[in-house]
Design a protein around this motif. Sequence first.
Motif, PDB file in Angstrom:
ATOM      1  N   MET A 118      18.907   8.425 -18.069  1.00 26.11           N
ATOM      2  CA  MET A 118      17.786   7.817 -17.186  1.00 26.11           C
ATOM      3  C   MET A 118      16.734   9.202 -16.763  1.00 26.11           C
ATOM      4  N   VAL A 119      15.385   8.731 -16.760  1.00 26.85           N
ATOM      5  CA  VAL A 119      14.361   9.710 -16.719  1.00 26.85           C
ATOM      6  C   VAL A 119      13.561   9.213 -15.556  1.00 26.85           C
ATOM      7  N   LEU A 120      13.603   9.907 -14.529  1.00 29.06           N
ATOM      8  CA  LEU A 120      12.743   9.493 -13.309  1.00 29.06           C
ATOM      9  C   LEU A 120      11.044   9.587 -13.369  1.00 29.06           C
TER      10      LEU A 120
ATOM     11  N   ASP B   1      22.041   6.409  -8.034  1.00 28.35           N
ATOM     12  CA  ASP B   1      22.358   7.906  -7.924  1.00 28.35           C
ATOM     13  C   ASP B   1      21.373   8.734  -8.426  1.00 28.35           C
ATOM     14  N   ARG B   2      20.627   8.343  -9.466  1.00 28.41           N
ATOM     15  CA  ARG B   2      19.476   9.323  -9.953  1.00 28.41           C
ATOM     16  C   ARG B   2      18.501   9.410  -8.745  1.00 28.41           C
ATOM     17  N   LEU B   3      18.233   8.543  -8.038  1.00 28.00           N
ATOM     18  CA  LEU B   3      17.083   8.626  -7.027  1.00 28.00           C
ATOM     19  C   LEU B   3      17.853   9.506  -5.805  1.00 28.00           C
TER      20      LEU B   3
ATOM     21  N   ASN C 245       0.706  -1.233   0.049  1.00 28.38           N
ATOM     22  CA  ASN C 245       0.076  -0.128   0.053  1.00 28.38           C
ATOM     23  C   ASN C 245       0.969   1.240  -0.013  1.00 28.38           C
ATOM     24  N   VAL C 246       1.889   1.184  -0.751  1.00 33.46           N
ATOM     25  CA  VAL C 246       2.760   2.586  -1.125  1.00 33.46           C
ATOM     26  C   VAL C 246       2.840   2.679  -2.356  1.00 33.46           C
ATOM     27  N   GLU C 247       3.437   3.932  -2.976  1.00 37.23           N
ATOM     28  CA  GLU C 247       3.374   4.438  -4.259  1.00 37.23           C
ATOM     29  C   GLU C 247       4.517   3.882  -4.964  1.00 37.23           C
ATOM     30  N   PHE C 248       4.503   4.100  -6.297  1.00 36.40           N
ATOM     31  CA  PHE C 248       5.630   3.367  -6.997  1.00 36.40           C
ATOM     32  C   PHE C 248       6.177   4.270  -8.131  1.00 36.40           C
ATOM     33  N   ALA C 249       7.419   4.312  -8.646  1.00 39.86           N
ATOM     34  CA  ALA C 249       8.054   4.991  -9.521  1.00 39.86           C
ATOM     35  C   ALA C 249       8.771   4.127 -10.645  1.00 39.86           C
ATOM     36  N   LEU C 250       8.985   4.784 -11.764  1.00 41.77           N
ATOM     37  CA  LEU C 250       9.633   4.093 -12.837  1.00 41.77           C
ATOM     38  C   LEU C 250      10.913   4.838 -13.284  1.00 41.77           C
ATOM     39  N   ILE C 251      11.988   4.430 -13.672  1.00 45.24           N
ATOM     40  CA  ILE C 251      13.143   4.932 -14.579  1.00 45.24           C
ATOM     41  C   ILE C 251      13.035   4.566 -15.806  1.00 45.24           C
ATOM     42  N   HIS C 252      12.955   5.623 -16.586  1.00 44.07           N
ATOM     43  CA  HIS C 252      13.140   5.046 -18.218  1.00 44.07           C
ATOM     44  C   HIS C 252      14.441   5.218 -18.524  1.00 44.07           C
ATOM     45  N   LYS C 253      15.119   4.131 -19.034  1.00 43.90           N
ATOM     46  CA  LYS C 253      16.562   4.445 -19.410  1.00 43.90           C
ATOM     47  C   LYS C 253      16.649   4.482 -21.122  1.00 43.90           C
ATOM     48  N   GLU C 254      17.405   5.232 -21.510  1.00 40.70           N
ATOM     49  CA  GLU C 254      17.464   5.130 -22.768  1.00 40.70           C
ATOM     50  C   GLU C 254      19.001   4.457 -22.969  1.00 40.70           C
ATOM     51  N   ARG C 255      19.129   3.370 -24.056  1.00 37.35           N
ATOM     52  CA  ARG C 255      20.454   2.878 -24.200  1.00 37.35           C
ATOM     53  C   ARG C 255      20.837   3.234 -25.700  1.00 37.35           C
ATOM     54  N   LYS C 256      22.090   3.653 -25.987  1.00 35.30           N
ATOM     55  CA  LYS C 256      23.007   3.747 -27.084  1.00 35.30           C
ATOM     56  C   LYS C 256      23.488   2.457 -27.730  1.00 35.30           C
TER      57      LYS C 256
END
Length: 252
Positions: free
Chosen positions: A139-141, A168-170, A120-131
């Motif tokens: 990385m986009v949070l 590191d991003r978080l 019963n907590v929130e969630f987030a996701l990280i969108h990563k773009e690979r070259k």
Amino acid sequence: MELLIMINACKIASSSRVTAVIPCFPYARQDKKDKSRAPISAKLVANMLSVAGADHIITMDLHASQIQGFFDIPVDNLYAEPAVLQWIRENIAEWRNCIIVSPDAGGAKSRVTSIADRLNVEFALIHKERKKANEVDRMVLVGDVKDRVAILVDDMADTCGTICHAADRLLSAGATKVYAILTHGIFSGPAISRINNAAFEAVVVTNTIPQEDKMRHCPKIQVIDISMILAEAIRRTHNGESVSYLFSHVPL
């Protein structure tokens, strides 16, 4: 190869049923063609197990649950999720103020939303773009982690580049602490030094792959023992009982 030979040996010795218990399924990440002429190795492994004579497969946290469809024999894909939830509640004091984070927007998303719902907590996701393969570029949070304990959840970590970048991003986005919880800790190449240098409170893995040696070199690694889940699955399938209970509960 050893597993295939042993299955075949049991079949030739007239065993009535052979169950293969494979905690970490080999080549599970090669479950589709990522480019033209690439092999689908997970299907090849499935075929080899069937041809060798396996009648039933017990595995844990497949990289993509569709791999079960590669088999014409029953596959029990057990979840580490109940054991992970138990670990979070017992070891993270401020778990009610945590946020569950998926380190990529792909297959791990459903696993993360399920854990977030159960806590019963929130969630987030990280969108990563690979070259290019195995190298993350940007990385986009998506989500708000400010002043919260962030728990990264994924099914496996190989070189740990993604989860260390994500940590590191978080932290730069305002998270107070970062934990990583992974089912299969492969930890190849520079993984251990990356974890030692990263800002994790702990990196928690299950023992689907033995971790004793890695734990000696990295004090941040902690292990959840999932032998009880596999043992209960083996007992239930052997006695013809339902395995469904194990998908949502840790055996007592």
